[in-house]
Design a protein around this motif. Structure first.
Motif, short mmCIF file in Angstrom:
data_model
loop_
_atom_site.label_atom_id
_atom_site.label_comp_id
_atom_site.label_asym_id
_atom_site.label_seq_id
_atom_site.Cartn_x
_atom_site.Cartn_y
_atom_site.Cartn_z
N PRO A 31 0.83 -1.21 0.00
CA PRO A 31 0.00 0.00 0.00
C PRO A 31 0.86 1.26 0.00
N ALA A 32 0.24 2.40 -0.33
CA ALA A 32 0.92 3.68 -0.20
C ALA A 32 1.26 3.88 1.28
N GLN A 33 2.47 4.32 1.54
CA GLN A 33 2.95 4.47 2.91
C GLN A 33 4.24 5.27 2.89
N ASP A 40 11.35 -1.20 1.80
CA ASP A 40 11.65 -2.41 2.57
C ASP A 40 10.71 -3.54 2.16
N ALA A 41 9.42 -3.23 1.99
CA ALA A 41 8.45 -4.24 1.58
C ALA A 41 8.77 -4.75 0.17
N ARG A 61 6.27 9.92 0.75
CA ARG A 61 5.27 8.85 0.67
C ARG A 61 5.45 8.10 -0.64
N SER A 62 5.10 6.85 -0.60
CA SER A 62 5.14 6.02 -1.81
C SER A 62 3.76 5.98 -2.44
N GLY A 63 3.73 5.50 -3.67
CA GLY A 63 2.48 5.11 -4.28
C GLY A 63 2.23 3.66 -3.87
N ALA A 64 1.17 3.08 -4.37
CA ALA A 64 0.86 1.68 -4.09
C ALA A 64 1.33 0.81 -5.26
N ALA A 80 6.38 6.68 -7.93
CA ALA A 80 5.55 7.64 -8.66
C ALA A 80 4.82 8.61 -7.75
N GLU A 81 4.27 8.15 -6.66
CA GLU A 81 3.54 9.05 -5.77
C GLU A 81 4.45 10.14 -5.25
N ASP A 82 5.67 9.77 -4.90
CA ASP A 82 6.62 10.76 -4.41
C ASP A 82 6.95 11.76 -5.50
#
Length: 89
Positions: A31-33, A40-41, A61-64, A80-82
């Motif tokens: 998930p976005a986090q 790490d995930a 923050r990351s995208g999902a 991408a979200e970042d």
């Protein structure tokens, strides 16, 4: 972002190139986090160790990344979200 440049051509330590350029697809459910946790995930799912400077991912923050993807596509989705945040989305 430097992480994007490093995403191209990633291979797990000890992997050999069999001549095939097809990248295996893996099942992702990240998930976005916070970006550090997402990276790490990603490493857990792919077996790829990603090294980064902590200051570069702080407060980002990351995208999902969800579904069956090759690792480069998944990494691009996480970053991408970042990137959208940086250009003032």
């Amino acid at each position: 972002m430097a992480i994007v440049a490093l995403s191209l051509g990633l291979t797990p330590a000890g992997a050999s190139d069999t001549g095939s350029r097809t990248r295996p697809e893996l099942s992702f459910d990240i998930p976005a986090q916070d970006l550090d946790r997402a990276l790490d995930a990603f490493g857990t799912v792919t077996g790829v160790q990603i090294l980064y400077e902590t200051a570069l991912v702080a407060n980002r923050r990351s995208g999902a990344a969800a579904g069956v993807l090759d690792r480069d596509a998944a990494l691009r989705r996480l970053i991408a979200e970042d990137e959208r945040q940086r250009i003032g989305r």
